[in-house]
Design a protein around this motif. Structure first.
Motif, mmCIF file in Angstrom:
data_model
loop_
_atom_site.group_PDB
_atom_site.id
_atom_site.type_symbol
_atom_site.label_atom_id
_atom_site.label_comp_id
_atom_site.label_asym_id
_atom_site.label_seq_id
_atom_site.Cartn_x
_atom_site.Cartn_y
_atom_site.Cartn_z
ATOM 1 N N LEU A 118 0.836 -1.195 0.000
ATOM 2 C CA LEU A 118 0.000 0.000 0.000
ATOM 3 C C LEU A 118 0.872 1.247 0.000
ATOM 4 C CD1 LEU A 118 -2.751 1.346 0.141
ATOM 5 C CD2 LEU A 118 -2.739 0.988 2.624
ATOM 6 N N ASP A 119 1.921 1.255 0.803
ATOM 7 C CA ASP A 119 2.837 2.394 0.825
ATOM 8 C C ASP A 119 3.600 2.511 -0.495
ATOM 9 O OD1 ASP A 119 2.130 3.206 3.350
ATOM 10 O OD2 ASP A 119 3.689 2.024 4.349
ATOM 11 N N LYS A 120 4.087 1.385 -0.991
ATOM 12 C CA LYS A 120 4.847 1.372 -2.238
ATOM 13 C C LYS A 120 3.990 1.810 -3.417
ATOM 14 C CE LYS A 120 7.488 -1.765 -5.225
ATOM 15 N NZ LYS A 120 7.908 -3.175 -5.426
ATOM 16 N N GLY A 121 2.737 1.398 -3.413
ATOM 17 C CA GLY A 121 1.864 1.700 -4.538
ATOM 18 C C GLY A 121 1.566 3.171 -4.708
ATOM 19 N N LYS A 122 1.659 3.920 -3.633
ATOM 20 C CA LYS A 122 1.374 5.356 -3.720
ATOM 21 C C LYS A 122 2.361 6.090 -4.600
ATOM 22 C CE LYS A 122 -0.768 5.302 0.865
ATOM 23 N NZ LYS A 122 -0.665 5.702 2.292
ATOM 24 N N GLU A 123 3.503 5.457 -4.885
ATOM 25 C CA GLU A 123 4.531 6.057 -5.725
ATOM 26 C C GLU A 123 4.430 5.605 -7.181
ATOM 27 O OE1 GLU A 123 8.132 4.823 -3.895
ATOM 28 O OE2 GLU A 123 7.744 5.874 -1.988
ATOM 29 N N GLN A 124 3.467 4.755 -7.481
ATOM 30 C CA GLN A 124 3.352 4.208 -8.829
ATOM 31 C C GLN A 124 2.550 5.144 -9.741
ATOM 32 O OE1 GLN A 124 4.948 1.346 -9.736
ATOM 33 N NE2 GLN A 124 5.768 1.416 -7.650
ATOM 34 N N ALA A 152 -11.663 2.455 0.391
ATOM 35 C CA ALA A 152 -11.370 1.022 0.318
ATOM 36 C C ALA A 152 -10.933 0.631 -1.087
ATOM 37 C CB ALA A 152 -12.594 0.220 0.738
ATOM 38 N N LEU A 153 -11.646 1.098 -2.099
ATOM 39 C CA LEU A 153 -11.254 0.826 -3.484
ATOM 40 C C LEU A 153 -9.847 1.335 -3.758
ATOM 41 C CD1 LEU A 153 -14.554 1.806 -5.321
ATOM 42 C CD2 LEU A 153 -13.491 -0.449 -5.424
ATOM 43 N N ARG A 154 -9.591 2.559 -3.339
ATOM 44 C CA ARG A 154 -8.270 3.168 -3.560
ATOM 45 C C ARG A 154 -7.172 2.341 -2.893
ATOM 46 N NH1 ARG A 154 -9.246 7.631 -1.346
ATOM 47 N NH2 ARG A 154 -9.757 8.847 -3.236
ATOM 48 N N ASN A 155 -7.403 1.935 -1.667
ATOM 49 C CA ASN A 155 -6.369 1.204 -0.937
ATOM 50 C C ASN A 155 -6.026 -0.127 -1.595
ATOM 51 O OD1 ASN A 155 -6.140 3.251 0.937
ATOM 52 N ND2 ASN A 155 -7.352 2.213 2.505
ATOM 53 N N VAL A 156 -7.040 -0.877 -1.966
ATOM 54 C CA VAL A 156 -6.784 -2.194 -2.558
ATOM 55 C C VAL A 156 -6.103 -2.052 -3.918
ATOM 56 C CG1 VAL A 156 -7.821 -4.327 -3.401
ATOM 57 C CG2 VAL A 156 -8.698 -3.253 -1.325
ATOM 58 N N LEU A 157 -6.608 -1.158 -4.748
ATOM 59 C CA LEU A 157 -6.019 -0.983 -6.080
ATOM 60 C C LEU A 157 -4.599 -0.435 -5.994
ATOM 61 C CD1 LEU A 157 -9.173 0.431 -7.876
ATOM 62 C CD2 LEU A 157 -8.087 -1.781 -8.325
ATOM 63 N N THR A 158 -4.370 0.482 -5.066
ATOM 64 C CA THR A 158 -3.031 1.033 -4.884
ATOM 65 C C THR A 158 -2.075 -0.029 -4.372
ATOM 66 O OG1 THR A 158 -3.935 3.238 -4.435
ATOM 67 C CG2 THR A 158 -1.681 2.811 -3.694
ATOM 68 N N ALA A 159 -2.539 -0.858 -3.448
ATOM 69 C CA ALA A 159 -1.698 -1.923 -2.922
ATOM 70 C C ALA A 159 -1.336 -2.921 -4.015
ATOM 71 C CB ALA A 159 -2.401 -2.639 -1.772
ATOM 72 N N TYR A 160 -2.276 -3.226 -4.890
ATOM 73 C CA TYR A 160 -1.941 -4.160 -5.971
ATOM 74 C C TYR A 160 -0.932 -3.538 -6.933
ATOM 75 C CZ TYR A 160 -2.000 -7.760 -9.418
ATOM 76 O OH TYR A 160 -1.584 -8.769 -10.265
ATOM 77 N N ALA A 161 -1.056 -2.249 -7.185
ATOM 78 C CA ALA A 161 -0.069 -1.573 -8.035
ATOM 79 C C ALA A 161 1.319 -1.651 -7.417
ATOM 80 C CB ALA A 161 -0.477 -0.125 -8.267
ATOM 81 N N GLY A 162 1.392 -1.569 -6.084
ATOM 82 C CA GLY A 162 2.678 -1.711 -5.405
ATOM 83 C C GLY A 162 3.165 -3.151 -5.406
ATOM 84 N N HIS A 163 2.245 -4.088 -5.341
ATOM 85 C CA HIS A 163 2.595 -5.510 -5.345
ATOM 86 C C HIS A 163 3.110 -5.954 -6.709
ATOM 87 C CE1 HIS A 163 2.141 -9.879 -4.999
ATOM 88 N NE2 HIS A 163 1.394 -9.832 -6.083
ATOM 89 N N ASN A 164 2.496 -5.457 -7.771
ATOM 90 C CA ASN A 164 2.848 -5.884 -9.124
ATOM 91 C C ASN A 164 2.985 -4.661 -10.024
ATOM 92 O OD1 ASN A 164 3.135 -7.090 -11.625
ATOM 93 N ND2 ASN A 164 1.551 -8.625 -11.271
#
Length: 210
Positions: A118-124, A152-164
């Motif tokens: 989630l933290d990493k995805g905020k930079e994507q 909630a939508l933002r958090n999950v989608l952002t976390a996935y962007a950080g994951h992959n």
């Protein structure tokens, strides 16, 4: 996460979802919602009949699933496949999906991964497109279109962007995440892990490349 805590969580979730079972459509179909909170407005007689038939079928399947739910273990082998194909009662879908998808095992094997992503995805770079699509995600659903649902939508989608980061985000993921959030009673952590296994094990992540 311990099996005791998991079982307690599923029991609490089931109790909450059962509160929605009484929200059946009336003869006019006004101001009613389905079990996931989507409005049912101006249903035709044919749609009302289909709704009633689905409710009856789900009740029959609920009887079949009852013993497994009480003992908190799934049917085995071919029986599990048959039970899933015939239908899982809505209040048990998260429990079933969480285990048969492998999401529970994946989450247990990577503690803290969701928060890190989630933290990493905020930079994507995908974050910009995610923000554009948030208000377009099921705009008639009162929770998903409201402040808590949008977060909630933002958090999950952002976390996935950080994951992959190779996939990041592509349009359509927002609707998938929205539905998952409703099934798991707005739990971002579990929605994230269901999304991960769905895109990367059930499907291929490359299919969703931006």
């Amino acid at each position: 996460m311990s099996s005791t805590a998991t079982s307690a969580g599923f029991a609490a979730m089931q109790q909450q979802q059962e509160q929605h079972q009484g929200q059946e459509v009336d003869q006019q179909g006004h101001d009613q919602q389905d079990v996931y909170g989507f409005p049912l407005v101006n249903l035709t007689p044919q749609q009302q009949a289909a709704q009633a038939a689905c409710a009856l079928h789900e009740e029959r399947r609920r009887v079949k699933w009852q013993a497994y739910n009480q003992q908190q273990h799934l049917p085995a082998g071919a029986k599990l496949k048959r039970y899933c194909r015939k239908g899982v009662p809505h209040e048990l879908r998260f429990w079933v999906w969480w285990h048969i998808s492998g999401a529970g095992k994946a989450a247990a094997a990577a503690p803290g991964h969701y928060e890190f992503c989630l933290d990493k995805g905020k930079e994507q770079p995908a974050v910009k497109q995610i923000e554009l699509d948030l208000p377009r995600t099921f705009p008639r659903h009162s929770w998903l279109s409201g402040p808590e649902g949008q977060v909630a939508l933002r958090n999950v989608l952002t976390a996935y962007a950080g994951h992959n980061p190779d996939v990041g985000y592509c349009q359509g993921m927002n609707f998938l995440v929205g539905l998952l959030l409703l099934v798991v009673k707005q739990d971002c952590f579990r929605t994230f892990w269901l999304l991960v296994v769905l895109l990367e094990q059930v499907r291929h992540a490359a299919d969703y490349s931006g």
